[in-house]
Design a protein around this motif. Structure first.
Motif, PDB file in Angstrom:
ATOM      1  N   ASP A 148       0.816  -1.209   0.000  1.00  9.03           N
ATOM      2  CA  ASP A 148       0.000   0.000   0.000  1.00  9.03           C
ATOM      3  C   ASP A 148       0.851   1.261   0.000  1.00  9.03           C
ATOM      4  O   ASP A 148       0.528   2.240  -0.684  1.00  9.03           O
ATOM      5  CB  ASP A 148      -0.946  -0.003   1.204  1.00  9.03           C
ATOM      6  CG  ASP A 148      -2.029  -1.064   1.090  1.00  9.03           C
ATOM      7  OD1 ASP A 148      -2.091  -1.758   0.049  1.00  9.03           O
ATOM      8  OD2 ASP A 148      -2.817  -1.215   2.046  1.00  9.03           O
TER       9      ASP A 148
ATOM     10  N   GLN B 281      -2.082  -0.845  -4.319  1.00 10.71           N
ATOM     11  CA  GLN B 281      -3.257  -1.449  -3.687  1.00 10.71           C
ATOM     12  C   GLN B 281      -4.102  -2.263  -4.660  1.00 10.71           C
ATOM     13  O   GLN B 281      -4.670  -3.296  -4.277  1.00 10.71           O
ATOM     14  CB  GLN B 281      -4.148  -0.355  -3.070  1.00 10.71           C
ATOM     15  CG  GLN B 281      -3.498   0.447  -1.974  1.00 10.71           C
ATOM     16  CD  GLN B 281      -2.873   1.733  -2.475  1.00 10.71           C
ATOM     17  OE1 GLN B 281      -2.280   1.770  -3.547  1.00 10.71           O
ATOM     18  NE2 GLN B 281      -2.995   2.799  -1.697  1.00 10.71           N
TER      19      GLN B 281
ATOM     20  N   SER C  36      -4.884   4.122  -4.909  1.00  4.90           N
ATOM     21  CA  SER C  36      -6.149   3.410  -4.727  1.00  4.90           C
ATOM     22  C   SER C  36      -7.141   3.669  -5.849  1.00  4.90           C
ATOM     23  O   SER C  36      -8.106   2.917  -6.011  1.00  4.90           O
ATOM     24  CB  SER C  36      -6.775   3.800  -3.382  1.00  4.90           C
ATOM     25  OG  SER C  36      -6.984   5.201  -3.318  1.00  4.90           O
TER      26      SER C  36
END
Length: 263
Positions: free
Chosen positions: A69, A74, A103
């Motif tokens: 992450d 991600q 993300s």
């Protein structure tokens, strides 16, 4: 006589040139905008790794997810498997809509089977080695997935992966784990726990300092091993001279954005 007082460069001109080219290659292929806006310099502290774990497998999975992450991967189809489950694999190419990190990244043609990485169980008691090894493995996976060779071609992929791991924000751990001292207790030293570094300590510290130059709010030497801090200061001076003299439009544009952050 005056030459006695000149600061010795940390890396040679040839090394400097390759490291700068590797940095630009990373920016070109792995989302420079994400690097500038979101990449953090990850430190070996509870702030970045606050999790409590109760098993080797849980620790490996927890650290992997943190590293993944922090690297901005991600949504990438990648999983961590136990060493005895790791099988030979081909990394399938896939494309993104816009950004390839963060993300919000969107994959156009995700592979049906996730890419697999594993870990070295010997590193569980050397968490910086574990973090650096996972970061390096993710970087290597990114290189092969992208399919764009680094400066110097295929032979430089291991070194470029180390450089890319620094670009992803893991320069502290990458620098700290290039070489492990045996210490005074031979029974405490486990050579199988050490990661396999492709860049030297000076080269890794230089790349880490270069990344931190564009993250001016960060003290990049704070969590380095004591003997690396003087190298870091050398790197800072060498990078300052380099950027002051450079006519490279890419570096000049990044410098302009850096000054905008400071103003």
């Amino acid at each position: 006589m005056l030459s006695l007082f000149k600061t010795k460069p940390l890396v040679s001109k040839e090394e400097e040139s390759w490291l700068i080219d590797a940095f630009i290659w990373a920016c070109d292929n792995f989302d420079a905008q994400y690097f500038l806006e979101h990449t953090q310099v990850i430190e070996p502290t509870g702030q970045f790794f606050p999790d409590q774990v109760s098993s080797v497998e849980q620790m490996a999975q927890t650290v992997f997810k943190r590293v993944r992450d922090y690297a901005g991967l991600q949504v990438w189809p990648v999983q961590l498997v136990n060493p005895n489950q790791m099988m030979p694999q081909q990394i399938a190419p896939f494309q993104f809509v816009g950004s390839n990190r963060g993300s919000d990244a969107q994959i156009i043609n995700p592979p049906s089977i996730p890419m697999s990485l594993s870990y070295n169980p010997n590193q569980i008691n050397q968490p910086q080695d574990l973090v650096a090894s996972l970061a390096g493995s993710l970087a290597l996976m990114m290189v092969y997935q992208k399919g764009v060779m680094p400066p110097g071609g295929k032979e430089q992929i291991p070194a470029a992966s180390d450089a890319l791991a620094c670009y992803l924000g893991f320069g502290v751990m990458m620098s700290n784990t290039v070489y492990q001292f045996k210490g005074g207790c031979g029974s405490c030293y486990n050579p199988y726990a050490n990661r396999q570094a492709a860049l030297t300590e000076p080269q890794t510290v230089f790349m880490h300092a270069l990344i931190c130059h564009f993250k001016p709010q960060v003290d990049g030497k704070k969590h380095l091993k004591s003997h690396l801090r003087s190298m870091y200061k050398q790197a800072q001076k060498q990078i300052k001279v380099l950027l002051n003299e450079s006519a490279n439009p890419y570096l000049l544009a990044l410098e302009e954005k850096r000054h905008a952050q400071l103003s």
